[in-house]
Motif scaffolding. Structure first.
Motif, mmCIF file in Angstrom:
data_model
loop_
_atom_site.group_PDB
_atom_site.id
_atom_site.type_symbol
_atom_site.label_atom_id
_atom_site.label_comp_id
_atom_site.label_asym_id
_atom_site.label_seq_id
_atom_site.Cartn_x
_atom_site.Cartn_y
_atom_site.Cartn_z
ATOM 1 N N LEU A 126 24.651 41.617 1.377
ATOM 2 C CA LEU A 126 24.535 40.913 2.653
ATOM 3 C C LEU A 126 23.171 40.225 2.784
ATOM 4 N N ALA A 127 22.136 40.905 2.304
ATOM 5 C CA ALA A 127 20.790 40.313 2.365
ATOM 6 C C ALA A 127 20.706 39.050 1.521
ATOM 7 N N ALA A 128 21.538 38.960 0.472
ATOM 8 C CA ALA A 128 21.554 37.776 -0.394
ATOM 9 C C ALA A 128 22.483 36.694 0.150
ATOM 10 N N GLY A 129 23.064 36.937 1.327
ATOM 11 C CA GLY A 129 23.923 35.938 1.948
ATOM 12 C C GLY A 129 25.347 35.936 1.431
ATOM 13 N N GLU A 130 25.760 37.003 0.750
ATOM 14 C CA GLU A 130 27.108 37.040 0.194
ATOM 15 C C GLU A 130 28.124 37.582 1.208
ATOM 16 N N SER A 131 29.396 37.365 0.898
ATOM 17 C CA SER A 131 30.479 37.905 1.714
ATOM 18 C C SER A 131 30.893 39.250 1.116
ATOM 19 N N VAL A 132 31.095 40.226 1.988
ATOM 20 C CA VAL A 132 31.435 41.580 1.543
ATOM 21 C C VAL A 132 32.756 41.996 2.181
ATOM 22 N N LEU A 133 33.600 42.628 1.381
ATOM 23 C CA LEU A 133 34.913 43.096 1.840
ATOM 24 C C LEU A 133 34.887 44.618 1.919
ATOM 25 N N LEU A 134 35.086 45.139 3.125
ATOM 26 C CA LEU A 134 34.962 46.581 3.353
ATOM 27 C C LEU A 134 36.257 47.159 3.918
ATOM 28 N N PHE A 135 36.713 48.246 3.299
ATOM 29 C CA PHE A 135 37.861 49.009 3.794
ATOM 30 C C PHE A 135 37.343 50.385 4.204
ATOM 31 N N PRO A 136 36.992 50.584 5.471
ATOM 32 C CA PRO A 136 36.413 51.876 5.878
ATOM 33 C C PRO A 136 37.320 53.069 5.606
ATOM 34 N N GLY A 137 38.646 52.850 5.555
ATOM 35 C CA GLY A 137 39.564 53.956 5.298
ATOM 36 C C GLY A 137 39.598 54.369 3.845
ATOM 37 N N LEU A 185 44.480 44.314 -1.211
ATOM 38 C CA LEU A 185 43.241 43.887 -1.860
ATOM 39 C C LEU A 185 43.368 42.609 -2.690
ATOM 40 N N PRO A 186 44.305 42.518 -3.657
ATOM 41 C CA PRO A 186 44.350 41.299 -4.478
ATOM 42 C C PRO A 186 44.648 40.048 -3.672
ATOM 43 N N ILE A 187 45.600 40.155 -2.739
ATOM 44 C CA ILE A 187 45.986 38.977 -1.959
ATOM 45 C C ILE A 187 44.877 38.554 -1.009
ATOM 46 N N ILE A 188 44.229 39.526 -0.370
ATOM 47 C CA ILE A 188 43.125 39.192 0.536
ATOM 48 C C ILE A 188 41.999 38.494 -0.221
ATOM 49 N N LEU A 189 41.627 39.043 -1.387
ATOM 50 C CA LEU A 189 40.560 38.423 -2.184
ATOM 51 C C LEU A 189 40.878 36.966 -2.501
ATOM 52 N N HIS A 190 42.120 36.716 -2.938
ATOM 53 C CA HIS A 190 42.465 35.355 -3.350
ATOM 54 C C HIS A 190 42.611 34.424 -2.154
ATOM 55 N N GLU A 191 43.182 34.892 -1.058
ATOM 56 C CA GLU A 191 43.332 34.034 0.118
ATOM 57 C C GLU A 191 41.961 33.655 0.696
ATOM 58 N N LEU A 192 41.018 34.586 0.670
ATOM 59 C CA LEU A 192 39.664 34.264 1.130
ATOM 60 C C LEU A 192 39.005 33.263 0.179
ATOM 61 N N TYR A 193 39.245 33.422 -1.112
ATOM 62 C CA TYR A 193 38.694 32.493 -2.105
ATOM 63 C C TYR A 193 39.216 31.073 -1.861
ATOM 64 N N LEU A 194 40.490 30.954 -1.558
ATOM 65 C CA LEU A 194 41.076 29.639 -1.288
ATOM 66 C C LEU A 194 40.462 28.994 -0.054
ATOM 67 N N ARG A 195 39.868 29.825 0.804
ATOM 68 C CA ARG A 195 39.257 29.326 2.039
ATOM 69 C C ARG A 195 37.740 29.276 1.948
ATOM 70 N N GLY A 196 37.213 29.405 0.731
ATOM 71 C CA GLY A 196 35.778 29.200 0.518
ATOM 72 C C GLY A 196 34.919 30.436 0.448
ATOM 73 N N PHE A 197 35.533 31.630 0.438
ATOM 74 C CA PHE A 197 34.767 32.870 0.409
ATOM 75 C C PHE A 197 34.998 33.630 -0.899
ATOM 76 N N LYS A 198 33.925 33.971 -1.586
ATOM 77 C CA LYS A 198 34.010 34.829 -2.771
ATOM 78 C C LYS A 198 33.570 36.231 -2.340
ATOM 79 N N ALA A 199 34.498 36.942 -1.734
ATOM 80 C CA ALA A 199 34.161 38.242 -1.161
ATOM 81 C C ALA A 199 33.958 39.296 -2.242
ATOM 82 N N ARG A 200 32.935 40.102 -2.051
ATOM 83 C CA ARG A 200 32.635 41.200 -2.973
ATOM 84 C C ARG A 200 33.189 42.495 -2.387
ATOM 85 N N GLY A 201 34.228 43.003 -3.013
ATOM 86 C CA GLY A 201 34.840 44.230 -2.530
ATOM 87 C C GLY A 201 33.994 45.452 -2.853
ATOM 88 N N LEU A 202 33.907 46.371 -1.894
ATOM 89 C CA LEU A 202 33.197 47.633 -2.109
ATOM 90 C C LEU A 202 34.222 48.675 -2.539
#
Length: 242
Positions: free
Chosen positions: A102-113, A54-71
């Motif tokens: 998603l309706a607001a155009g944001e990026s969402v991070l989902l871990f179904p497990g 989780l922490p590394i994925i959030l930051h790596e996506l941020y470095l690539r332009g995505f501010k993902a919102r984790g559920l």
């Protein structure tokens, strides 16, 4: 939305850990253009404890332009971790929350497990413990979102499990543990709250408590798959359910 300063601070906190583990990103070229304005749903697996992903994925996506919102499971807000997760963009998981983001155009991070993968058993290493439901696919399809699959590897190799949730529940203290978790009212299944007890690296003895469960510095690999319009996944899911 997530404050840049919080994600910059996350990067500073991860600095020493990244130095030790040298995380590698494979398939970064598959990421959609973050400037497109389309909502993006990142879907992937948790590894044991969630510390390596989780922490590394959030930051790596941020470095690539995505501010993902984790559920994150609402149970985290029963303790101090909820506020920590929230600082870095996490929200209480629910279908309505995901829809709004998603309706607001944001990026969402989902871990179904979810918690099942974070607290996995000895024999569940790198297994996907996902539900057969595909509700998130249909929701993303209705909103014209892009789904980006990813795979996190390394976290399950960083720990050696001494006792998993089944072992703990079958121990003499099992009933007391169940009572304590039930009274805490985390809103989760008892087995999904019980983290395994791991062995101390280099020693092999079981860790006495959660804070002492130190991982080995294993290289982290994050694989990013080809993105596709959610409608494509929805069609595949429909065929699978027939």
């Amino acid at each position: 939305r997530v404050d840049d300063s919080n994600l910059d601070a996350l990067g500073q906190l991860l600095g020493p850990w990244k130095y030790l583990t040298s995380p590698k990103i494979v398939g970064g070229e598959n990421l959609p253009d973050p400037r497109s304005g389309r909502p993006v749903l990142f879907v992937g697996n948790h590894t044991l404890f969630g510390l390596y992903d989780l922490p590394i994925i959030l930051h790596e996506l941020y470095l690539r332009g995505f501010k993902a919102r984790g559920l994150a499971h609402p149970g985290h807000w029963k303790g101090p971790m909820g506020a920590v997760f929230e600082r870095f963009g996490a929200v209480k998981a629910s279908p309505f929350t995901a829809y709004k983001l998603l309706a607001a155009g944001e990026s969402v991070l989902l871990f179904p497990g979810g918690a099942k993968e974070v607290t996995k058993r000895k024999d569940e290493k790198y297994q996907l413990l996902w539900s057969e439901k595909t509700d998130f696919v249909r929701m993303a399809s209705k909103l014209g979102a892009v789904i980006v699959p990813f795979a996190a590897v390394g976290g399950d190799d960083a720990f050696e499990v001494a006792y998993d949730k089944d072992d703990i529940l079958q121990s003499p203290a099992g009933d007391l543990i169940v009572d304590a978790i039930t009274q805490a009212d985390m809103g989760m299944d008892v087995k999904d709250v019980l983290y395994p007890i791991t062995k101390l690296p280099g020693i092999g003895l079981p860790a006495a408590a959660a804070p002492s469960q130190r991982p080995r510095p294993i290289t982290k690999l994050l694989g990013i798959g080809l993105p596709a319009a959610a409608a494509t996944y929805a069609k595949l899911a429909a065929v699978r359910l027939l």
